[in-house]
Design a protein around this motif. Structure first.
Motif, short mmCIF file in Angstrom:
data_model
loop_
_atom_site.label_atom_id
_atom_site.label_comp_id
_atom_site.label_asym_id
_atom_site.label_seq_id
_atom_site.Cartn_x
_atom_site.Cartn_y
_atom_site.Cartn_z
N PHE A 143 0.84 -1.21 0.00
CA PHE A 143 0.00 0.00 0.00
C PHE A 143 0.87 1.26 0.00
N VAL A 144 1.83 1.32 0.90
CA VAL A 144 2.72 2.49 0.98
C VAL A 144 3.52 2.62 -0.31
N PHE A 145 3.98 1.50 -0.83
CA PHE A 145 4.76 1.48 -2.08
C PHE A 145 3.96 2.14 -3.21
N MET A 146 2.73 1.73 -3.40
CA MET A 146 1.90 2.24 -4.49
C MET A 146 1.52 3.70 -4.25
N ARG A 147 1.35 4.08 -2.99
CA ARG A 147 1.04 5.48 -2.68
C ARG A 147 2.19 6.40 -3.05
N VAL A 148 3.41 5.93 -2.80
CA VAL A 148 4.59 6.73 -3.17
C VAL A 148 4.68 6.84 -4.68
N CYS A 149 4.41 5.76 -5.39
CA CYS A 149 4.42 5.80 -6.86
C CYS A 149 3.42 6.84 -7.37
N LYS A 150 2.24 6.86 -6.77
CA LYS A 150 1.22 7.83 -7.17
C LYS A 150 1.67 9.24 -6.86
N LYS A 151 2.31 9.42 -5.70
CA LYS A 151 2.80 10.74 -5.31
C LYS A 151 3.87 11.23 -6.29
N TRP A 152 4.75 10.34 -6.70
CA TRP A 152 5.81 10.71 -7.63
C TRP A 152 5.34 10.74 -9.09
N ARG A 153 4.12 10.28 -9.32
CA ARG A 153 3.55 10.23 -10.67
C ARG A 153 4.38 9.34 -11.60
N ILE A 154 4.73 8.19 -11.10
CA ILE A 154 5.43 7.21 -11.93
C ILE A 154 4.57 5.94 -12.01
N ARG A 155 4.73 5.20 -13.08
CA ARG A 155 3.88 4.04 -13.35
C ARG A 155 4.46 2.78 -12.71
N PHE A 156 3.59 2.05 -12.00
CA PHE A 156 3.95 0.75 -11.43
C PHE A 156 2.67 -0.06 -11.29
N THR A 157 2.69 -1.31 -11.76
CA THR A 157 1.48 -2.14 -11.79
C THR A 157 1.55 -3.24 -10.74
N LEU A 158 0.40 -3.88 -10.53
CA LEU A 158 0.34 -5.00 -9.57
C LEU A 158 1.13 -6.20 -10.09
N ASP A 159 1.13 -6.41 -11.42
CA ASP A 159 1.94 -7.49 -11.98
C ASP A 159 3.43 -7.25 -11.70
N ALA A 160 3.85 -6.02 -11.85
CA ALA A 160 5.25 -5.68 -11.55
C ALA A 160 5.54 -5.87 -10.06
N MET A 161 4.56 -5.57 -9.22
CA MET A 161 4.72 -5.77 -7.77
C MET A 161 4.92 -7.25 -7.45
N LEU A 162 4.18 -8.11 -8.13
CA LEU A 162 4.33 -9.55 -7.91
C LEU A 162 5.72 -10.02 -8.32
N THR A 163 6.20 -9.53 -9.45
CA THR A 163 7.55 -9.88 -9.90
C THR A 163 8.60 -9.43 -8.88
N LEU A 164 8.46 -8.21 -8.40
CA LEU A 164 9.40 -7.69 -7.40
C LEU A 164 9.31 -8.47 -6.10
N ASP A 171 14.99 2.94 -4.75
CA ASP A 171 14.47 4.01 -3.91
C ASP A 171 13.10 3.64 -3.33
N LEU A 172 12.24 3.09 -4.16
CA LEU A 172 10.91 2.70 -3.69
C LEU A 172 10.99 1.58 -2.64
N VAL A 173 11.90 0.65 -2.85
CA VAL A 173 12.02 -0.48 -1.92
C VAL A 173 12.52 -0.02 -0.55
N VAL A 174 13.55 0.84 -0.53
CA VAL A 174 14.12 1.23 0.76
C VAL A 174 13.18 2.14 1.55
N ILE A 175 12.23 2.78 0.88
CA ILE A 175 11.27 3.61 1.60
C ILE A 175 10.37 2.75 2.47
N VAL A 176 9.99 1.57 1.98
CA VAL A 176 9.09 0.69 2.74
C VAL A 176 9.86 -0.37 3.53
#
Length: 312
Positions: A1-22, A91-96
């Protein structure tokens, strides 16, 4: 949840499929890296003598610093698969990441492991495996510093109006974690098989955390110098453009190969023509042999006819 919120805040694209891969890459990287790190940093001699014990994960033995190395490798592989800049993904990973550290240290406290040195302070805790004496609850110290404090700092930086340059959050995380870990190591009981490396204060945790601080400083300086903006997953249009560019490169390569073959053929033809012009006598000699042979055959025919007339 926090990960996706940061992506939205930064206005960068990240999908749930990509989240599963990560997520899959992170689990494999952390578990394998943490286990191998513990074997190499804390028990290399024992595991050389008992190699079968390497796979006995149920007996414990994981290293945070080994897990970091495994996670870095996993993120690099994931970034290649997702076609996303490694530094932005990191950067996104170390934030959470502090959330996981907080929960992990709380689990250490509940399990009564990795306790601190003896103390007579009011908040000292007697652990079942701690020899029946009050000890520093170092697990809670680490949960507070490496988890709660670090998470608050990372979220403050992430929630800026404009995100920091790519890689900045990795540098900040490594510096703050290293400092927090070294601070807690002064009241944490060292591993039994290693003890103190020097005097009665230097531990393996300190030795492994110091390079993290230095690397974090270098990464932070580099990020400030390059100032690359944060980037997420490429869009469908970007993927199509990349495929088109790749197709153009292939076409240009084929065209260059075709031109090379054509040029080589032309050079061979020119070389053959030049050889013929340079030796005209050979061609005339070859041509002169044909009439001579034909004349000889004619004379032979006339002689045969003459003989036949004579016989008649």
């Amino acid at each position: 949840f926090v990960f996706m919120r940061v992506c939205k805040k930064w206005r960068i694209r990240f999908t749930l499929d990509a989240m599963l891969t990560l997520f899959i890459a992170a689990i494999l990287g952390i578990v394998v890296g943490a286990r191998l790190g513990y074997i190499l940093f804390y028990g290399v001699g024992y595991y050389f003598e008992n190699p079968a014990a390497i796979f006995a994960i149920n007996t414990g033995g994981l290293s945070f610093h080994g897990g970091v190395i495994g996670m870095v490798i996993a993120m690099f592989i994931a970034s290649r698969i997702l076609k996303m800049p490694f530094a932005s993904l990191g950067d996104l990973v170390v934030i959470v990441a502090p959330i996981g550290l907080f929960l992990g240290r709380c689990a250490n406290f509940i399990n009564g492991e990795l306790w601190g040195a003896p103390t007579d302070l009011p908040w000292g805790v007697e652990f079942e495996s701690g020899g029946g004496i009050a000890r520093h609850p170092s697990q809670l110290y680490e949960a507070f510093l490496e988890g709660l404090v670090l998470f608050i700092v990372m979220m403050i930086l992430a929630w800026r109006k404009k995100p920091l340059p790519r890689g900045s959050y990795i540098g900040v995380f490594m510096i703050l974690y290293g400092v927090s870990r070294i601070a807690v190591e002064f009241v944490r009981e060292p591993d039994v098989q290693l003890g103190y490396l020097a005097g009665d204060w230097l531990t393996m945790g300190m030795v492994l955390s110091l390079p993290m601080i230095l690397i974090g400083i270098v990464v932070l300086i580099y990020a400030g110098m390059t100032k690359h903006p944060q980037e997420g997953l490429p869009t469908a249009a970007a993927d199509a453009a990349a495929d088109a560019d790749e197709g153009k490169k292939v076409a240009v390569s084929k065209e260059a190969t075709s031109d090379t073959v054509t040029t080589t053929t032309a050079e061979e033809s020119a070389s053959t023509a030049g050889t013929t012009e340079a030796n005209p006598d050979k061609e005339e000699t070859a041509n002169s042999k044909v009439p001579e042979t034909e004349g000889s055959d004619t004379n032979k025919t006339d002689n045969v006819k003459t003989i036949e007339k004579g016989d008649t």
